[in-house]
Design a protein around this motif. Structure first.
Motif, short mmCIF file in Angstrom:
data_model
loop_
_atom_site.label_atom_id
_atom_site.label_comp_id
_atom_site.label_asym_id
_atom_site.label_seq_id
_atom_site.Cartn_x
_atom_site.Cartn_y
_atom_site.Cartn_z
N LYS A 66 0.81 -1.23 0.00
CA LYS A 66 0.00 0.00 0.00
C LYS A 66 0.84 1.28 0.00
CE LYS A 66 -4.08 2.08 2.14
NZ LYS A 66 -5.12 1.94 3.19
N PRO A 67 1.90 1.37 0.83
CA PRO A 67 2.70 2.61 0.81
C PRO A 67 3.31 2.92 -0.55
CG PRO A 67 3.23 1.29 2.75
CD PRO A 67 2.38 0.43 1.86
N TYR A 68 3.66 1.88 -1.31
CA TYR A 68 4.31 2.09 -2.60
C TYR A 68 3.33 2.55 -3.68
CZ TYR A 68 8.22 -0.23 -0.37
OH TYR A 68 9.23 -0.57 0.49
N TYR A 69 2.05 2.24 -3.49
CA TYR A 69 1.03 2.81 -4.37
C TYR A 69 0.76 4.26 -3.99
CZ TYR A 69 0.03 -1.73 -6.45
OH TYR A 69 0.14 -2.91 -7.15
N MET A 70 0.73 4.51 -2.69
CA MET A 70 0.39 5.85 -2.21
C MET A 70 1.48 6.87 -2.53
SD MET A 70 -1.50 5.06 1.43
CE MET A 70 -1.97 6.78 1.63
N ASP A 71 2.77 6.46 -2.48
CA ASP A 71 3.84 7.43 -2.71
C ASP A 71 4.27 7.54 -4.18
OD1 ASP A 71 5.54 5.29 -3.28
OD2 ASP A 71 6.74 5.50 -1.46
N GLY A 72 3.60 6.79 -5.07
CA GLY A 72 3.89 6.90 -6.50
C GLY A 72 4.98 5.98 -7.01
N SER A 73 5.50 5.10 -6.15
CA SER A 73 6.59 4.22 -6.59
C SER A 73 6.17 3.27 -7.70
CB SER A 73 7.12 3.39 -5.40
OG SER A 73 7.73 4.22 -4.44
N VAL A 74 4.94 2.76 -7.61
CA VAL A 74 4.48 1.81 -8.63
C VAL A 74 4.25 2.54 -9.96
CG1 VAL A 74 2.70 0.14 -9.26
CG2 VAL A 74 3.46 0.31 -6.88
N GLN A 75 3.67 3.74 -9.89
CA GLN A 75 3.48 4.54 -11.10
C GLN A 75 4.83 4.87 -11.73
OE1 GLN A 75 0.44 5.82 -12.77
NE2 GLN A 75 2.07 5.98 -14.29
N ALA A 76 5.81 5.20 -10.90
CA ALA A 76 7.14 5.53 -11.42
C ALA A 76 7.76 4.34 -12.13
CB ALA A 76 8.04 6.01 -10.28
N LEU A 77 7.59 3.15 -11.57
CA LEU A 77 8.11 1.95 -12.23
C LEU A 77 7.40 1.72 -13.55
CD1 LEU A 77 9.87 -0.61 -12.27
CD2 LEU A 77 8.04 -1.78 -11.01
N ALA A 78 6.08 1.89 -13.56
CA ALA A 78 5.31 1.71 -14.79
C ALA A 78 5.79 2.67 -15.88
CB ALA A 78 3.83 1.92 -14.52
N ASP A 79 6.05 3.92 -15.51
CA ASP A 79 6.54 4.90 -16.48
C ASP A 79 7.90 4.49 -17.03
OD1 ASP A 79 4.29 6.47 -16.20
OD2 ASP A 79 5.22 7.89 -14.82
N ARG A 80 8.77 4.00 -16.15
CA ARG A 80 10.10 3.59 -16.60
C ARG A 80 10.01 2.38 -17.53
NH1 ARG A 80 13.02 4.14 -10.68
NH2 ARG A 80 14.45 5.82 -11.23
N VAL A 81 9.13 1.47 -17.22
CA VAL A 81 8.95 0.30 -18.09
C VAL A 81 8.42 0.72 -19.46
CG1 VAL A 81 7.66 -1.85 -18.39
CG2 VAL A 81 8.76 -1.35 -16.20
N LEU A 82 7.51 1.68 -19.48
CA LEU A 82 7.01 2.20 -20.76
C LEU A 82 8.14 2.83 -21.57
CD1 LEU A 82 3.59 3.81 -19.81
CD2 LEU A 82 3.93 2.07 -21.57
#
Length: 244
Positions: free
Chosen positions: A50-66
């Protein structure tokens, strides 16, 4: 030649231009420029994430993968599997509309469960086989802990070694946590005793994955891919560039 050119990225996802450029540098460094490959993203949706979704870490990984995928695959999209106890979602992210995409997906998901790797692996394998692709695939598999069923996860990885899939595991969290012992074990499973080729890598992104420099992250995402490609081509698992 890259799959999606800089001008297209500038047009459809200007916020990803720097990531795209950084990914290109890493691909050239590792001898992968011009390679065609599918890219998948698998994301842990267990309660401790949950903390990694809330702080944007998962979105940041998704952007890097894109940003990486744009060099390897020409459709501008990355299939994504969210998993916890079960598979929570099978969807995709794309260059167009990438901002806030993870938050929008998660808003439609239910309870954050436990951690079950093998079901997510099965979903990726099914998607790849159903796609009819013969290109190699890089699966970026993010988690913050070990699976509830270690035997099943190991079995799936070993069976998948006969397919053109390379699994790059990324750990979020304390690098010293015993939760990652199993991933270290997966990374070192015997070849050919347990699997046809070494089809997996693992690295930690730490407790604040957003702080890992883009260049470092890309180097670690693709660093083991070339060695796997050589071994997989030698075994006939991946067709060589000449189509043989």
């Amino acid at each position: 030649m890259v799959a999606i050119g800089l001008s297209k990225v500038q047009e459809t996802a200007p916020a990803l231009v720097n990531l795209y450029k950084s990914a290109g540098v890493s691909l050239v460094k590792h001898g992968l420029d011009g390679l065609r490959a599918a890219v998948y993203l698998v994301v842990d949706y267990s309660g401790s994430m949950k903390p990694y979704y809330m702080d944007g870490s998962v979105q940041a990984l998704a952007d890097r993968v894109l940003g990486l995928s744009a060099h390897l695959d020409d459709d501008g999209t990355v299939p994504v599997v969210f998993f916890s106890t079960d598979v929570d979602a099978e969807t995709e992210i794309a260059l167009a509309g990438h901002q806030g995409r993870i938050e929008r997906i998660v808003a439609g998901l239910g309870h954050m469960g436990k951690t079950s790797y093998h079901l997510a692996m099965d979903a990726v394998i099914d998607h790849y086989l159903d796609s009819g692709s013969t290109e190699p695939a890089l699966v970026v598999f993010q988690t913050d802990g070990g699976p509830i069923n270690k035997l099943a996860a190991e079995r799936y990885l070993c069976k998948a070694a006969k397919l053109p899939l390379f699994w790059q595991f990324i750990g979020f969290g304390d690098p010293d946590s015993r939760q990652f012992d199993f991933l270290r074990k997966l990374d070192e499973l015997a070849v050919p005793g347990k699997r046809a080729v070494d089809n997996a890598g693992f690295f930690h992104a730490g407790q604040d994955p957003r702080k890992v420099p883009d260049a470092d992250l890309y180097d670690r995402l693709v660093g083991e891919f070339p060695k796997w490609l050589v071994a997989a081509r030698a075994q006939g698992i991946v067709k060589d560039p000449g189509g043989r």
